[in-house]
Design a protein around this motif. Structure first.
Motif, PDB file in Angstrom:
ATOM      1  N   ILE A   1      23.740  -3.164  23.842  1.00  0.00           N
ATOM      2  CA  ILE A   1      23.023  -3.330  24.793  1.00  0.00           C
ATOM      3  C   ILE A   1      22.290  -4.727  24.893  1.00  0.00           C
ATOM      4  N   THR A   2      21.598  -4.665  23.831  1.00  0.00           N
ATOM      5  CA  THR A   2      21.002  -6.150  23.579  1.00  0.00           C
ATOM      6  C   THR A   2      21.871  -7.234  23.509  1.00  0.00           C
ATOM      7  N   TRP A   3      23.158  -7.095  22.960  1.00  0.00           N
ATOM      8  CA  TRP A   3      24.149  -8.398  22.869  1.00  0.00           C
ATOM      9  C   TRP A   3      24.392  -8.639  24.334  1.00  0.00           C
ATOM     10  N   GLN A   4      24.751  -7.397  24.834  1.00  0.00           N
ATOM     11  CA  GLN A   4      25.234  -7.493  26.391  1.00  0.00           C
ATOM     12  C   GLN A   4      24.365  -8.441  27.454  1.00  0.00           C
ATOM     13  N   ARG A   5      23.048  -8.019  27.120  1.00  0.00           N
ATOM     14  CA  ARG A   5      21.822  -8.570  27.964  1.00  0.00           C
ATOM     15  C   ARG A   5      21.746  -9.978  27.592  1.00  0.00           C
ATOM     16  N   SER A   6      21.957 -10.472  26.239  1.00  0.00           N
ATOM     17  CA  SER A   6      21.673 -11.887  25.796  1.00  0.00           C
ATOM     18  C   SER A   6      22.748 -12.651  26.394  1.00  0.00           C
ATOM     19  N   GLN A   7      23.993 -12.095  26.282  1.00  0.00           N
ATOM     20  CA  GLN A   7      25.274 -12.679  27.169  1.00  0.00           C
ATOM     21  C   GLN A   7      24.961 -13.038  28.525  1.00  0.00           C
ATOM     22  N   GLU A   8      24.601 -12.133  29.159  1.00  0.00           N
ATOM     23  CA  GLU A   8      24.075 -12.159  30.694  1.00  0.00           C
ATOM     24  C   GLU A   8      23.116 -13.166  30.958  1.00  0.00           C
ATOM     25  N   ARG A   9      22.196 -13.213  30.100  1.00  0.00           N
ATOM     26  CA  ARG A   9      21.108 -14.277  30.304  1.00  0.00           C
ATOM     27  C   ARG A   9      21.502 -15.737  29.793  1.00  0.00           C
ATOM     28  N   LEU A  10      22.477 -15.725  29.032  1.00  0.00           N
ATOM     29  CA  LEU A  10      23.321 -17.127  28.630  1.00  0.00           C
ATOM     30  C   LEU A  10      24.049 -17.442  29.762  1.00  0.00           C
ATOM     31  N   LEU A  11      24.808 -16.570  30.345  1.00  0.00           N
ATOM     32  CA  LEU A  11      25.487 -17.099  31.453  1.00  0.00           C
ATOM     33  C   LEU A  11      24.535 -17.454  32.803  1.00  0.00           C
ATOM     34  N   ARG A  12      23.513 -16.522  32.995  1.00  0.00           N
ATOM     35  CA  ARG A  12      22.470 -17.142  33.741  1.00  0.00           C
ATOM     36  C   ARG A  12      21.911 -18.507  33.703  1.00  0.00           C
ATOM     37  N   ALA A  13      21.719 -18.960  32.308  1.00  0.00           N
ATOM     38  CA  ALA A  13      21.057 -20.024  32.352  1.00  0.00           C
ATOM     39  C   ALA A  13      22.210 -21.218  32.342  1.00  0.00           C
ATOM     40  N   GLU A  14      23.482 -20.830  31.984  1.00  0.00           N
ATOM     41  CA  GLU A  14      24.553 -21.750  32.311  1.00  0.00           C
ATOM     42  C   GLU A  14      24.816 -21.972  33.600  1.00  0.00           C
ATOM     43  N   LEU A  15      24.406 -21.245  34.544  1.00  0.00           N
ATOM     44  CA  LEU A  15      24.602 -21.426  36.036  1.00  0.00           C
ATOM     45  C   LEU A  15      23.522 -22.044  36.685  1.00  0.00           C
ATOM     46  N   VAL A  16      22.462 -22.262  35.867  1.00  0.00           N
ATOM     47  CA  VAL A  16      21.277 -22.995  36.294  1.00  0.00           C
ATOM     48  C   VAL A  16      21.620 -24.492  36.132  1.00  0.00           C
ATOM     49  N   VAL A  17      22.286 -24.742  34.824  1.00  0.00           N
ATOM     50  CA  VAL A  17      22.741 -26.071  34.349  1.00  0.00           C
ATOM     51  C   VAL A  17      24.070 -26.483  35.294  1.00  0.00           C
TER      52      VAL A  17
END
Length: 70
Positions: free
Chosen positions: A13-29
């Motif tokens: 669950i922690t890994w999945q959340r970190s992957q989602e957070r990274l995706l969201r950060a990449e969307l901001v970029v």
């Protein structure tokens, strides 16, 4: 048949959340790059003539939406 311990499930669950957070950060970029391209190369109005004061509120809303508390 496979089963997970509570710790393994927590790690997944922690890994999945970190992957989602990274995706969201990449969307901001990507948003930032897109804004730069549209403003300079395309000249789409009203974005091309928007000041930093014009952009701060809408951009804050988008970034908060993507990266805000979850």
């Amino acid at each position: 048949m496979s089963f997970h311990t509570a710790e393994t499930s927590h790690q997944l669950i922690t890994w999945q959340r970190s992957q989602e957070r990274l995706l969201r950060a990449e969307l901001v970029v990507a948003l930032g790059v897109g804004i730069a391209v549209v403003r300079s190369a395309v000249g789409l109005q009203p974005l091309a003539d928007a000041t930093s004061d014009d952009l701060i509120g809408p951009l804050r809303d988008v970034v908060d939406g993507l990266l805000g508390q979850r």
